[in-house]
Design an enzyme around this catalytic site. Structure first.
Site, PDB file in Angstrom:
ATOM      1  N   ASP A 102      24.123   7.911  18.659  1.00 45.86           N
ATOM      2  CA  ASP A 102      24.858   6.840  17.992  1.00 45.86           C
ATOM      3  C   ASP A 102      24.607   6.814  16.490  1.00 45.86           C
ATOM      4  O   ASP A 102      25.181   5.983  15.776  1.00 45.86           O
ATOM      5  CB  ASP A 102      24.523   5.480  18.607  1.00 45.86           C
ATOM      6  CG  ASP A 102      23.047   5.114  18.492  1.00 45.86           C
ATOM      7  OD1 ASP A 102      22.241   5.970  18.058  1.00 45.86           O
ATOM      8  OD2 ASP A 102      22.683   3.974  18.848  1.00 45.86           O
ATOM      9  N   ARG A 144      -0.291  19.431  14.889  1.00 47.12           N
ATOM     10  CA  ARG A 144      -1.515  19.722  15.656  1.00 47.12           C
ATOM     11  C   ARG A 144      -1.457  19.147  17.062  1.00 47.12           C
ATOM     12  O   ARG A 144      -2.157  19.628  17.947  1.00 47.12           O
ATOM     13  CB  ARG A 144      -2.743  19.189  14.914  1.00 47.12           C
ATOM     14  CG  ARG A 144      -3.049  19.979  13.647  1.00 47.12           C
ATOM     15  CD  ARG A 144      -4.470  19.737  13.149  1.00 47.12           C
ATOM     16  NE  ARG A 144      -4.730  20.569  11.982  1.00 47.12           N
ATOM     17  CZ  ARG A 144      -4.540  20.182  10.725  1.00 47.12           C
ATOM     18  NH1 ARG A 144      -4.091  18.952  10.481  1.00 47.12           N
ATOM     19  NH2 ARG A 144      -4.809  21.000   9.718  1.00 47.12           N
ATOM     20  N   HIS A 196      19.636   5.635  16.808  1.00 43.40           N
ATOM     21  CA  HIS A 196      18.423   5.957  17.551  1.00 43.40           C
ATOM     22  C   HIS A 196      17.783   7.267  17.098  1.00 43.40           C
ATOM     23  O   HIS A 196      16.553   7.410  17.157  1.00 43.40           O
ATOM     24  CB  HIS A 196      18.723   6.032  19.051  1.00 43.40           C
ATOM     25  CG  HIS A 196      18.811   4.695  19.704  1.00 43.40           C
ATOM     26  ND1 HIS A 196      19.902   3.872  19.564  1.00 43.40           N
ATOM     27  CD2 HIS A 196      17.946   4.024  20.512  1.00 43.40           C
ATOM     28  CE1 HIS A 196      19.707   2.749  20.240  1.00 43.40           C
ATOM     29  NE2 HIS A 196      18.528   2.822  20.833  1.00 43.40           N
ATOM     30  N   ASP A 208      22.910   4.564  26.826  1.00 41.55           N
ATOM     31  CA  ASP A 208      21.858   3.548  26.880  1.00 41.55           C
ATOM     32  C   ASP A 208      22.431   2.195  26.458  1.00 41.55           C
ATOM     33  O   ASP A 208      21.730   1.369  25.873  1.00 41.55           O
ATOM     34  CB  ASP A 208      20.666   3.941  26.007  1.00 41.55           C
ATOM     35  CG  ASP A 208      19.394   3.172  26.351  1.00 41.55           C
ATOM     36  OD1 ASP A 208      19.329   2.577  27.445  1.00 41.55           O
ATOM     37  OD2 ASP A 208      18.465   3.139  25.513  1.00 41.55           O
ATOM     38  N   LEU A 261      14.265  -1.654  18.541  1.00 39.86           N
ATOM     39  CA  LEU A 261      15.544  -1.220  19.096  1.00 39.86           C
ATOM     40  C   LEU A 261      15.569  -1.474  20.604  1.00 39.86           C
ATOM     41  O   LEU A 261      14.596  -1.180  21.308  1.00 39.86           O
ATOM     42  CB  LEU A 261      15.778   0.265  18.826  1.00 39.86           C
ATOM     43  CG  LEU A 261      16.273   0.652  17.431  1.00 39.86           C
ATOM     44  CD1 LEU A 261      16.300   2.176  17.296  1.00 39.86           C
ATOM     45  CD2 LEU A 261      17.655   0.084  17.159  1.00 39.86           C
ATOM     46  N   ALA A 267      11.514  -1.665  24.031  1.00 37.69           N
ATOM     47  CA  ALA A 267      11.941  -3.055  24.222  1.00 37.69           C
ATOM     48  C   ALA A 267      11.546  -3.620  25.571  1.00 37.69           C
ATOM     49  O   ALA A 267      11.777  -4.796  25.847  1.00 37.69           O
ATOM     50  CB  ALA A 267      13.464  -3.137  24.060  1.00 37.69           C
TER      51      ALA A 267
END
Length: 395
Positions: free
Chosen positions: A262, A241, A265, A288, A321, A154
């Site tokens: 939460d 890989r 996330h 956060d 988010l 964000a």
């Protein structure tokens, strides 16, 4: 010696010890003693708080938070920090790092200067009142501007900067002694030089908002990186890989991992993978949280840009988010539910683990003689009924 008071607890998680039928003696802002009723004698004149039907744990330490209760920490004002601190304390957080976001450099410097004064004043003022004003701001955590355009999440693309010692020096000068942590995307040019500079100044360095490969991440860990910033989020995806930054974090015991538990996330299965790969002793719960935490759905701000909360989930106008609306007490409950781990071990992820990362485990994150009297009282369902910040009740 100030007046000693006693808390009777049905159970105490220190968090390394489980003490049933325990007593905590508080002398001013410090813990004087902790132990079972057979081992700790209460002075005859001491007032007693009876929480024998409650669990007492160390106060939670949130090292990655942007705001709450409608206020943003980038405001950098005493009023904003006080309102955030009051909200946090109601949810068991007794100390926190005020976390910045990527913004115009002049705006960031102004916010940091304001925050630094507030941190210094909080440290000087242990207070004489019986009621604490809220959680204690311990320092400043720089999230940005030295992050990846590809994995910016964000954060505003226009304000992201290339790693620069000169810019870092300006940030640290504004912060004074309050700078405690910084985020760096290790794959960027001169990122390792910047990482080493931050470490030389005593900061913990998180690897985050990064498109780093596995090898690039290992070089950063070799250079002194201490943890991963909100692990899984804003990182190059893991593949078999090219395990990338996530693969390096999951398999290298030299680093801890922040986690936003939460349920939005990070999916519970990925949380279980993190817990099993690193061990809960290397997991650090963070909220956060942004200004929308504790607020109804609607439009809010994160730093200088607008965010929209719908159904308790915070996103940018583009749908990315943008932080969380989580509270720390909820993330501890979630971690226990998602992993099946003991509540005691999950408490450590919000107390001892972040304190140990920051090098303050003798002062914060523990219930031990000589430590700050930062305590959370929980009911049988692990909801907060009282918080003590340096010996003073909040609720």
């Amino acid at each position: 010696m100030k007046e000693i008071k006693a808390i009777l607890a049905g159970r105490i998680f220190t968090p390394t010890e489980d003490i049933p039928d325990g007593i905590i003696l508080i002398d001013g802002h410090r813990i004087l003693a902790v132990g079972s009723r057979e081992k700790v004698e209460i002075p005859k004149s001491a007032p007693v708080v009876d929480d024998r039907d409650r669990l007492v744990v160390p106060g939670f330490l949130d090292m990655h938070i942007h705001g709450a209760g409608g206020r943003d920490l980038m405001e950098g004002t005493p009023d904003a920090v006080a309102e955030v601190a009051q909200f946090l304390a109601r949810h068991g957080i007794t100390s926190f790092l005020a976390t910045t976001v990527t913004a115009r450099l002049d705006r960031t410097l102004s916010a940091v200067e304001g925050l630094a004064k507030i941190v210094a004043a909080s440290e000087r003022s242990l207070g004489g009142s019986e009621k604490a004003p809220g959680a204690q701001p311990l320092g400043i955590h720089f999230e940005g501007p030295f992050i990846s355009q590809v994995r910016r999440g964000a954060q505003p693309a226009s304000q992201i900067r290339k790693p620069s010692i000169e810019t870092a020096e300006r940030l640290l000068e504004a912060a004074g002694n309050s700078a405690k942590a910084a985020v760096v995307a290790p794959e960027l040019p001169r990122a390792l030089e910047l990482l080493k500079f931050f470490r030389s100044r005593g900061l913990r360095v998180g690897l985050g908002h990064s498109d780093a490969t596995f090898e690039e991440t290992l070089r950063a860990i070799d250079a002194g990186a201490t943890h991963a910033t909100h692990c899984y989020n804003a990182m190059r995806p893991f593949t078999h890989r090219e395990p990338g930054i996530i693969g390096a974090v999951l398999t290298d015991d030299r680093v801890c991992a922040e986690l936003i538990a939460d349920g939005v996330h990070v999916e519970p299965a990925a949380i279980r993978l993190l817990a099993r790969s690193k061990g809960l002793e290397r997991v650090i719960l963070v909220s956060d949280a942004v200004s929308a935490a504790g607020m109804p759905d609607g439009k809010y701000r994160l730093g200088g840009f607008p965010v929209i909360v719908t159904g308790g989930i915070c996103r940018t106008e583009e749908g990315t988010l943008a932080g969380s609306t989580a509270t720390m007490d909820a993330t501890v409950r979630n971690l226990a539910a998602f992993t099946g781990a003991s509540f005691q071990s999950c408490v450590a992820c919000a107390t001892l683990n972040p304190a140990r990362l920051l090098g303050i485990e003798k002062q914060k994150g523990v219930i031990a003689a000589g430590a700050d009297a930062d305590l959370v009282v929980l009911d049988k369902n692990h909801y907060v009924t009282q918080t003590y910040v340096r010996g003073h009740a909040v609720l």
